[in-house]
Write an enzyme that holds these catalytic residues in place. Structure first.
Site, PDB file in Angstrom:
ATOM      1  CG  ASP A 125      -2.050  -0.959   1.155  1.00  0.00           C
ATOM      2  OD1 ASP A 125      -2.678  -1.032   0.093  1.00  0.00           O
ATOM      3  OD2 ASP A 125      -2.323  -1.645   2.158  1.00  0.00           O
TER       4      ASP A 125
ATOM      5  CE  LYS B 134      -6.101   1.530  -1.537  1.00  0.00           C
ATOM      6  NZ  LYS B 134      -4.997   0.898  -0.804  1.00  0.00           N
ATOM      7  CG  HIS B 135     -11.322   0.877  -0.027  1.00  0.00           C
ATOM      8  ND1 HIS B 135     -10.853   2.170   0.115  1.00  0.00           N
ATOM      9  CD2 HIS B 135     -10.320   0.070   0.426  1.00  0.00           C
ATOM     10  CE1 HIS B 135      -9.635   2.153   0.650  1.00  0.00           C
ATOM     11  NE2 HIS B 135      -9.284   0.892   0.844  1.00  0.00           N
TER      12      HIS B 135
ATOM     13  NE  ARG C 246      -6.131   5.647   2.472  1.00  0.00           N
ATOM     14  CZ  ARG C 246      -6.683   4.473   2.801  1.00  0.00           C
ATOM     15  NH1 ARG C 246      -7.505   4.382   3.838  1.00  0.00           N
ATOM     16  NH2 ARG C 246      -6.431   3.404   2.068  1.00  0.00           N
TER      17      ARG C 246
ATOM     18  CG  HIS D  53      -8.317  -0.697   8.858  1.00  0.00           C
ATOM     19  ND1 HIS D  53      -8.594   0.417   8.109  1.00  0.00           N
ATOM     20  CD2 HIS D  53      -7.388  -1.404   8.160  1.00  0.00           C
ATOM     21  CE1 HIS D  53      -7.863   0.394   7.006  1.00  0.00           C
ATOM     22  NE2 HIS D  53      -7.129  -0.704   7.013  1.00  0.00           N
TER      23      HIS D  53
ATOM     24  NE  ARG E  13       1.169   0.254   4.392  1.00  0.00           N
ATOM     25  CZ  ARG E  13       0.138   0.698   5.075  1.00  0.00           C
ATOM     26  NH1 ARG E  13       0.266   1.791   5.822  1.00  0.00           N
ATOM     27  NH2 ARG E  13      -1.022   0.068   5.051  1.00  0.00           N
TER      28      ARG E  13
ATOM     29  CG  ASP F 248      -9.356  -3.953   2.440  1.00  0.00           C
ATOM     30  OD1 ASP F 248      -8.139  -4.158   2.645  1.00  0.00           O
ATOM     31  OD2 ASP F 248      -9.879  -2.838   2.614  1.00  0.00           O
TER      32      ASP F 248
END
EC number: 3.2.1.52
Length: 361
Positions: free
Chosen positions: A69, A174-175, A144, A187, A77, A258
């Site tokens: 990601d 996504k999503h 985002r 999450h 990351r 996911d």
């Protein structure tokens, strides 16, 4: 030493740190596994990352697909030695201030820099772009997202996709069908979006429809329930994946679940049940992150679903530039100018609200 030929399975797993342990090597050699997703905990520096990806790719043939990601903003990351990428909302701000053409040019440069730098380190795929609309309701999406306007989101995502292609990478929208309207973070909870299908069609679904038509390679559905359409979360729903995404929209690419360890997926039962429901709903590949024990539980007596397109779809996600070619591109003045341009778009505000989206340390 002979490298074993093991067809890629439909599970994407992860690892704990900077190098593979013997236990992890055995896990990644399992026929159930076809790919690996990396996190911040797997990155020390660029040379270490190149060593790690080479070690992963040397395990078996065809090589495991390596993903990350790496969107920009709060979700990047790898930092040290990489160009700092702006939050996608920065491109939306350029759209509003300077017009569509300037924003699309910027998005193309972001995609190119993002993909080329990852390609140089042996990464196949970044799970990007985010196609969610920014309704102002959902902190986990927030900046985002490119924009609230579906046309702006679609056009900026398409420009980013063109840049990704130059850097050797495919896109993953996504999503699906849109996470931006709900308040909850999937999450941590299972959010519900009570809008009708017609409301979703006129707004959130539009970027997915346009990007599907323009060659988007993969889609990742949301762990969100849309009760007026189906009582199951989108990633577990045949209505969403087989009827709407495949049949109505005509999407022909790869469907990644996911992460099946997210709270939004846990209500479906144990990991075997979550995977089974995902495959039956229409997912090609399932992600199981941050829980190697669950990967081991899943691969015990695992029966690979009947999916004659799986090998082809996995291969379609493989990097098309290659590490050596990407490293050569990075030495050019043109690319270095693109890096400087993209770095100039990033700001400390991009990571306000934290960088741990979907991350476990």
């Amino acid at each position: 030493m002979t490298v074993p030929h093991i067809p890629r399975g439909p599970v994407m797993a992860d690892i704990a740190a900077f190098r593979l342990t013997e236990e992890e090597k055995q896990r990644l050699l399992d026929p159930a596994v076809g790919g690996i997703i990396l996190f911040r905990r797997n990155f020390q520096n660029i040379e270490q990352l190149k060593t790690l990806t080479a070690e992963i790719k040397a395990l078996r043939t065809p090589e495991l697909i390596i993903a990350v990601d790496h969107e920009g903003g709060r979700v990047q990351r790898f930092i040290e030695g990489f160009t700092r990428l702006p939050a996608m909302s920065t491109l939306g701000e350029i759209w509003d201030k300077d017009g569509a053409s300037a924003a699309e040019t910027a998005a193309g440069q972001v995609g190119r820099v993002l993909a080329t730098e990852l390609s140089a380190c042996g990464i196949d795929l970044s799970f990007t772009p985010v196609l969610d609309l920014d309704w102002g309701n959902c902190p986990v999406i927030g900046n985002r997202s490119f924009h609230r306007n579906p046309e702006a989101v679609a056009r900026l995502a398409l420009a980013l996709q063109k840049g990704l292609t130059k850097g050797g990478m495919k896109s993953c929208g996504k999503h699906f069908p849109g996470h931006g309207f709900v308040e909850g973070d999937s999450h941590l909870v299972l959010p519900e979006d009570w809008r009708s299908l017609s409301e979703l069609e006129t707004a959130d679904l539009a970027p997915f429809r346009i990007m599907s038509r323009e060659g988007m390679a993969a889609v990742m559905p949301a762990h969100v329930v849309y009760p007026q359409v189906d009582t199951k979360p989108a990633g577990f729903s045949e209505i969403w994946l087989k009827q709407i995404l495949r049949r109505d929209i005509g999407f022909k690419g790869v469907i990644f679940s996911d992460d099946l360890t997210m709270e939004g997926a846990c209500g479906a039962g144990g990991i075997k049940e979550r995977a089974r429901i995902s495959f039956e709903a229409g997912c090609d590949i399932v992600l199981v992150c941050n829980r190697p024990d669950l990967v081991d539980e899943l691969r015990e007596d695992f029966r690979i679903p009947d999916n004659p397109t799986l090998a082809q779809r996995w291969q379609y996600m493989a990097n098309t530039l290659g590490s050596a070619a990407a490293q050569a591109v990075m030495q050019t003045a043109d690319f270095q100018a693109a890096q400087a341009f993209v770095a100039g778009l990033a700001s400390p505000q991009d990571t306000a609200g934290g960088v741990k989206v979907g991350e476990a340390f």
